[in-house]
Write an enzyme that holds these catalytic residues in place. Structure first.
Site, PDB file in Angstrom:
ATOM      1  N   CYS A   1      13.906  11.862   5.833  1.00 19.05           N
ATOM      2  CA  CYS A   1      13.548  11.798   7.424  1.00 19.05           C
ATOM      3  C   CYS A   1      15.068  11.825   7.895  1.00 19.05           C
ATOM      4  O   CYS A   1      15.057  12.138   9.106  1.00 19.05           O
ATOM      5  CB  CYS A   1      13.295  10.378   7.639  1.00 19.05           C
TER       6      CYS A   1
ATOM      7  N   GLY B   1       3.333   5.208  12.949  1.00 22.81           N
ATOM      8  CA  GLY B   1       4.023   3.945  13.304  1.00 22.81           C
ATOM      9  C   GLY B   1       3.570   3.435  14.800  1.00 22.81           C
ATOM     10  O   GLY B   1       3.613   2.254  15.257  1.00 22.81           O
TER      11      GLY B   1
ATOM     12  N   GLY C   1       7.257   5.816   7.827  1.00 22.61           N
ATOM     13  CA  GLY C   1       6.294   6.990   7.839  1.00 22.61           C
ATOM     14  C   GLY C   1       6.509   7.639   9.087  1.00 22.61           C
ATOM     15  O   GLY C   1       7.451   7.709   9.846  1.00 22.61           O
ATOM     16  N   SER C   2       5.357   8.447   9.480  1.00 21.33           N
ATOM     17  CA  SER C   2       5.648   9.493  10.885  1.00 21.33           C
ATOM     18  C   SER C   2       5.527   8.350  11.884  1.00 21.33           C
ATOM     19  O   SER C   2       5.016   7.194  12.007  1.00 21.33           O
ATOM     20  CB  SER C   2       4.470  10.185  11.009  1.00 21.33           C
TER      21      SER C   2
ATOM     22  N   GLU D   1      10.320   2.402  10.414  1.00 22.84           N
ATOM     23  CA  GLU D   1      11.379   3.461  10.373  1.00 22.84           C
ATOM     24  C   GLU D   1      10.489   4.806  10.244  1.00 22.84           C
ATOM     25  O   GLU D   1       9.717   5.044   9.490  1.00 22.84           O
ATOM     26  CB  GLU D   1      11.717   3.221   9.078  1.00 22.84           C
TER      27      GLU D   1
ATOM     28  N   LYS E   1       0.820  -0.989  -0.054  1.00 21.52           N
ATOM     29  CA  LYS E   1       0.145  -0.205  -0.045  1.00 21.52           C
ATOM     30  C   LYS E   1       1.015   1.237  -0.219  1.00 21.52           C
ATOM     31  O   LYS E   1       1.567   1.537   0.931  1.00 21.52           O
ATOM     32  CB  LYS E   1      -0.912  -0.040   1.238  1.00 21.52           C
TER      33      LYS E   1
ATOM     34  N   GLU F   1       9.478  16.940  15.118  1.00 22.10           N
ATOM     35  CA  GLU F   1       9.923  17.040  13.665  1.00 22.10           C
ATOM     36  C   GLU F   1       9.024  17.937  12.633  1.00 22.10           C
ATOM     37  O   GLU F   1       7.862  17.945  12.967  1.00 22.10           O
ATOM     38  CB  GLU F   1       9.530  15.508  13.190  1.00 22.10           C
TER      39      GLU F   1
HETATM   40  P1  NAP Z   1       2.676   8.831   7.169  1.00 15.35           P
HETATM   41  O1  NAP Z   1       1.455   9.957   7.186  1.00 15.35           O
HETATM   42  O2  NAP Z   1       2.876   8.257   8.415  1.00 15.35           O
HETATM   43  O3  NAP Z   1       2.166   8.059   6.106  1.00 15.35           O
HETATM   44  C1  NAP Z   1       2.996   6.831   5.665  1.00 15.35           C
HETATM   45  C2  NAP Z   1       2.216   5.840   5.064  1.00 15.35           C
HETATM   46  O4  NAP Z   1       1.402   4.955   6.054  1.00 15.35           O
HETATM   47  C3  NAP Z   1       1.181   6.125   4.004  1.00 15.35           C
HETATM   48  O5  NAP Z   1       1.223   5.159   2.983  1.00 15.35           O
HETATM   49  C4  NAP Z   1       0.010   6.496   4.707  1.00 15.35           C
HETATM   50  O6  NAP Z   1      -1.224   6.087   3.967  1.00 15.35           O
HETATM   51  C5  NAP Z   1       0.187   5.038   5.644  1.00 15.35           C
HETATM   52  N1  NAP Z   1      -0.799   5.316   7.064  1.00 15.35           N
HETATM   53  C6  NAP Z   1      -0.892   6.386   7.834  1.00 15.35           C
HETATM   54  N2  NAP Z   1      -1.440   6.126   8.882  1.00 15.35           N
HETATM   55  C7  NAP Z   1      -1.448   4.798   9.034  1.00 15.35           C
HETATM   56  C8  NAP Z   1      -2.115   3.799  10.000  1.00 15.35           C
HETATM   57  N3  NAP Z   1      -2.684   4.331  11.106  1.00 15.35           N
HETATM   58  N4  NAP Z   1      -2.263   2.627   9.478  1.00 15.35           N
HETATM   59  C9  NAP Z   1      -1.730   2.337   8.596  1.00 15.35           C
HETATM   60  N5  NAP Z   1      -1.228   2.736   7.407  1.00 15.35           N
HETATM   61  C10 NAP Z   1      -0.919   4.178   7.753  1.00 15.35           C
HETATM   62  O7  NAP Z   1       4.012   9.468   6.693  1.00 15.35           O
HETATM   63  P2  NAP Z   1       4.110  10.428   5.354  1.00 15.35           P
HETATM   64  O8  NAP Z   1       3.522  11.824   5.585  1.00 15.35           O
HETATM   65  O9  NAP Z   1       3.810   9.680   4.008  1.00 15.35           O
HETATM   66  O10 NAP Z   1       5.859  10.511   5.272  1.00 15.35           O
HETATM   67  C11 NAP Z   1       6.353  11.275   6.252  1.00 15.35           C
HETATM   68  C12 NAP Z   1       7.044  10.811   7.430  1.00 15.35           C
HETATM   69  O11 NAP Z   1       7.815   9.641   6.946  1.00 15.35           O
HETATM   70  C13 NAP Z   1       7.957  11.628   8.268  1.00 15.35           C
HETATM   71  O12 NAP Z   1       7.666  11.652   9.565  1.00 15.35           O
HETATM   72  C14 NAP Z   1       9.403  10.897   8.117  1.00 15.35           C
HETATM   73  O13 NAP Z   1      10.293  11.205   9.073  1.00 15.35           O
HETATM   74  C15 NAP Z   1       8.959   9.666   7.728  1.00 15.35           C
HETATM   75  N6  NAP Z   1      10.137   8.882   7.052  1.00 15.35           N
HETATM   76  C16 NAP Z   1      10.804   7.938   7.836  1.00 15.35           C
HETATM   77  C17 NAP Z   1      11.867   7.228   7.194  1.00 15.35           C
HETATM   78  C18 NAP Z   1      12.654   6.351   7.938  1.00 15.35           C
HETATM   79  O14 NAP Z   1      13.443   5.521   7.246  1.00 15.35           O
HETATM   80  N7  NAP Z   1      13.115   6.514   8.891  1.00 15.35           N
HETATM   81  C19 NAP Z   1      12.011   7.331   5.764  1.00 15.35           C
HETATM   82  C20 NAP Z   1      11.200   8.435   5.118  1.00 15.35           C
HETATM   83  C21 NAP Z   1      10.204   8.999   5.640  1.00 15.35           C
HETATM   84  P3  NAP Z   1      -2.069   7.817   3.414  1.00 15.35           P
HETATM   85  O15 NAP Z   1      -0.813   8.132   2.522  1.00 15.35           O
HETATM   86  O16 NAP Z   1      -2.875   6.935   2.772  1.00 15.35           O
HETATM   87  O17 NAP Z   1      -2.295   8.427   4.502  1.00 15.35           O
END
Ligand code: NAP
Length: 490
Positions: free
Chosen positions: A290, A240, A235-236, A256, A182, A391
Site C-alpha cells: 500500500c 473501505g 484494503g481497497s 487503512e 475474516k 492506485e
Molecule cells: P480488498 O479487495 O478491499 O479486500 C480487503 C479485505 O476486505 C478482504 O478480506 C475482502 O474479502 C474484504 N472485503 C472486500 N469488500 C468488502 C466489503 N464490502 N465488506 C466487507 N469486507 C470486504 O483489498 P485487497 O485486494 O485484499 O488488498 C489490496 C488493497 O489493500 C489495496 O488497495 C491496498 O492499497 C490496500 N492496503 C492498504 C494498506 C494500508 O495500511 N493502508 C495495507 C495493505 C493494503 P475477500 O478477500 O473475500 O474479497
C-alpha cells in the site's frame, strides 16, 4: 478459472466459540498458488451470514469475562502465541509464499514481524493508562480509565496477510476486546496459522473467532451486526467506503486504504540512491504494498541520468516464483491483480505516456501457470494521466518530470490519496520543507516509501485512511478502548 486438484489437499475450518467447525453452508473454496494455479494450497469454508452471526454471538458472550481477565494473563497468551509463530516460522513462510507469491525470505520476515507485534502489544498493553486531572475541589479526584469496546470485527487484505492481522488482533485482545477475524479469500491459510497459534497459547473460547469466505457472502453482518462495536479494516478504498457507509454510527471504524505514493527526486540527489529506492519501494512485493512507490517526480536536470540508472537496476531484477534463489519479483497475487495491472499499462499508453521498460505479461515456460508481469517504467507521464492518479497496486512506475520544488509538491499532493511519500535530497532545508508541505501520513527523506516500524504510528491522510485512529505503535491501542471520566468526591 478452472482448478485441477492433482494431490490430496487439506481442508481448513472456521474457528467459532473454541471449536474448529465447518460452515453451515457446506460450501468450500480453494486457495491457489499465484505462481502456479494448478497448485492448490488448501480448501476453506465458504461461510455465510449464519456462520458470522454465530461467531459474533460467541464473541459477545465471551466479552465480559475477557474484559475482566488480568492484563498479565492476556499478555502471557500473546507472548506464547509469538513463540509458536517463531518456532514454526520456516513452515509458515513457505505456506505464505505459496499462497500469496512473495519470496519465502520476505514471508519469513513477515511471520517474525507478526510475532514481534504480539510481543510489543503484550508489553505496551499492560501500561496503557488513563490520566488524572487537577481540579479546584480539594476533596475530589478526577481521572480517566480506558475500557474495551466489546466485539471487534477484523477484516484484512492479502498483501501482508499475517502482519496486518497481528497488528489489529494483538491490540484488540490485550485491551480486553473479543474478535471476529475474516481474512482475505486469497490468503486464508496463514490466517489459520495465526489463529492456531493463539488457540494453542490458551485463548479462551469465544474470545477469538475466525470465519473465511467471500466478502459478498460474509461482509455485511461483520460490519452491521449490533453487537459489533468496532470494525478495523485494511484494503481497497472502494471496499473501505462501502463498509464505512454500512456501519451504524455507534460503531467505531478504522480504515487503512489505498495509496498513490510519490518519491520526489531533487537535482542535488544521489541518483544511485534514488534509483535503488525506486526499485525497492516500487517493485519489491511485485509493487503490491500500500505504501509502494508508484510515482517518481523528478527534476528535469537529472531526469535522464536518473532514468538510465532506474532501467539498469530494474533489468537486474530476477522474476520467478517465491522459492527460487535470488528472485526479486514474484507473481501478482491473483488473476484480478494481473488483469488490473495489464489494464493500467494499456491506460498509460493510451493517455500518451511512453513505456520505456517492461510491462509485458509473461505467459510461457516457467511463467505459464502463474500471474507474472515484467516491471514497467513509464516516462513522459502527465499528472492527470490515469497511471499518475489511480492506485494500480502492481509493479508500474510513472515518472513525471518537473522544473521546481513547488511544482513537485503541487503534483505530489494532487491525488486523492495521502499514505506515504519520500524525497531524495542532500539539502537539509528542502528535506524539512518537504516533511511540512506533503500531504501524507508517513513522510520520509532518503528512504523508501515502503516500510514502517512496529512501534511508530501508521496511517494515511485523505482517501488513504479514515484519519481518526492510527494503527501501530502505542497509539494503535487507542482505537480499541473508550475513555471513561471518573469524578470521586470524598
Ligand atoms: P480488498 O479487495 O478491499 O479486500 C480487503 C479485505 O476486505 C478482504 O478480506 C475482502 O474479502 C474484504 N472485503 C472486500 N469488500 C468488502 C466489503 N464490502 N465488506 C466487507 N469486507 C470486504 O483489498 P485487497 O485486494 O485484499 O488488498 C489490496 C488493497 O489493500 C489495496 O488497495 C491496498 O492499497 C490496500 N492496503 C492498504 C494498506 C494500508 O495500511 N493502508 C495495507 C495493505 C493494503 P475477500 O478477500 O473475500 O474479497
Amino acid at each position: 478459472m478452472i482448478v485441477l486438484i492433482t494431490t490430496k489437499v487439506e481442508t481448513f475450518n472456521n474457528y467459532i466459540n473454541g471449536e474448529w467447525q465447518e460452515s453451515v453452508s457446506q460450501k468450500k473454496f480453494y486457495s491457489v498458488n499465484p505462481a502456479n494455479t494448478e497448485d492448490v494450497v488448501g480448501v476453506f469454508q465458504a461461510s455465510n451470514q449464519t456462520d458470522v452471526k454465530l461467531a459474533i454471538e460467541a464473541a459477545n458472550e465471551a466479552f465480559p469475562e475477557w474484559a475482566k481477565t488480568a492484563p498479565s494473563k492476556r499478555a502471557a497468551i500473546l507472548n506464547k502465541a509469538a513463540s509458536i509463530l517463531e518456532e514454526n516460522a520456516a513452515q509458515y513462510a513457505e505456506e505464505l509464499s505459496r499462497e500469496e507469491g512473495k519470496h519465502v525470505s520476505d514471508a519469513k520476515n513477515e511471520v517474525l514481524r507478526s510475532a514481534q507485534t504480539l510481543r510489543y502489544y503484550a508489553v505496551e498493553g499492560q501500561s496503557f493508562t488513563g490520566e488524572t486531572f487537577p481540579n479546584d475541589d480539594p476533596n475530589m479526584k478526577v481521572s480517566t480509565e480506558r475500557e474495551p469496546l466489546g466485539v471487534v470485527s477484523v477484516i484484512t487484505p492479502w498483501n501482508f496477510p499475517i502482519s496486518i492481522a497481528a497488528r489489529k488482533i494483538a491490540p484488540a485482545l490485550i485491551t480486553g476486546n473479543t474478535v471476529v477475524f475474516k481474512p482475505s479469500s486469497d490468503t486464508p491459510l496463514i490466517a489459520v496459522r495465526l489463529v492456531e497459534a493463539l488457540q494453542q497459547a490458551g485463548i479462551p473460547k469465544g474470545v477469538l473467532n475466525f470465519v473465511t469466505g467471500r466478502a459478498s457472502d460474509v461482509g455485511d453482518p461483520l460490519v452491521t451486526h449490533p453487537a459489533v462495536k468496532a470494525v478495523t479494516f485494511t484494503g481497497s478504498t472502494a471496499a473501505g467506503e462501502d463498509i464505512h457507509r454500512k456501519t451504524p454510527f455507534t460503531t467505531r471504524t478504522q480504515m487503512e486504504l489505498g495509496g498513490k505514493n510519490p518519491l520526489v527526486v531533487m537535482d542535488d540527489a544521489d541518483l544511485d540512491l534514488a534509483a535503488t529506492l525506486t526499485v525497492n519501494g516500487g517493485f519489491s512485493l511485485t509493487g503490491q504494498a500500500c505504501t509502494g512507490t508508484s510515482r517518481v517526480i523528478v527534476m528535469k536536470e537529472v531526469k535522464e541520468a536518473y532514468v538510465q540508472k532506474l532501467i539498469e537496476k530494474t533489468s537486474a531484477l530476477k522474476i520467478g516464483n517465491g522459492f527460487e534463489e535470488g528472485v526479486k519479483i514474484g507473481p501478482l497475487a491473483n488473476e484480478k491483480q494481473l488483469k488490473n495491472v495489464l489494464k493500467y499499462i494499456e491506460f498509460g499508453k493510451e493517455d500518451g505516456a511512453e513505456l520505456i521498460y517492461g510491462g509485458e505479461h509473461l505467459s510461457a515456460g516457467a511463467y505459464e501457470k502463474g500471474f507474472f508481469v515484467t516491471p514497467a517504467i513509464f516516462t513522459n507521464v502527465k499528472p492527470d494521466h490515469r497511471i499518475a492518479q489511480e492506485e494500480i497496486f502492481g509493479p508500474v512506475i510513472a515518472v513525471i518530470e518537473v522544473d521546481t520544488y513547488e511544482e513537485a509538491i503541487a503534483i505530489a499532493n494532487d491525488v486523492d490519496y495521502g499514505l506515504s511519500a519520500s524525497i531524495v535530497t542532500n539539502n537539509l532545508k528542502t528535506a524539512n520543507r518537504f516533511t511540512k508541505d506533503i500531504q501524507a501520513g508517513t513522510v520520509k527523506v532518503n528512504r523508501t516509501t515502503t516500510g514502517n516500524l512496529i512501534n511508530a504510528p501508521f496511517g494515511g491522510m485523505k482517501q488513504s485512511s479514515t484519519a481518526t485512529f492510527r494503527e501501530s505503535g502505542r497509539v494503535g491501542l487507542e482505537f480499541f478502548t473508550q475513555v471513561k471520566t471518573v469524578y470521586i468526591g470524598y
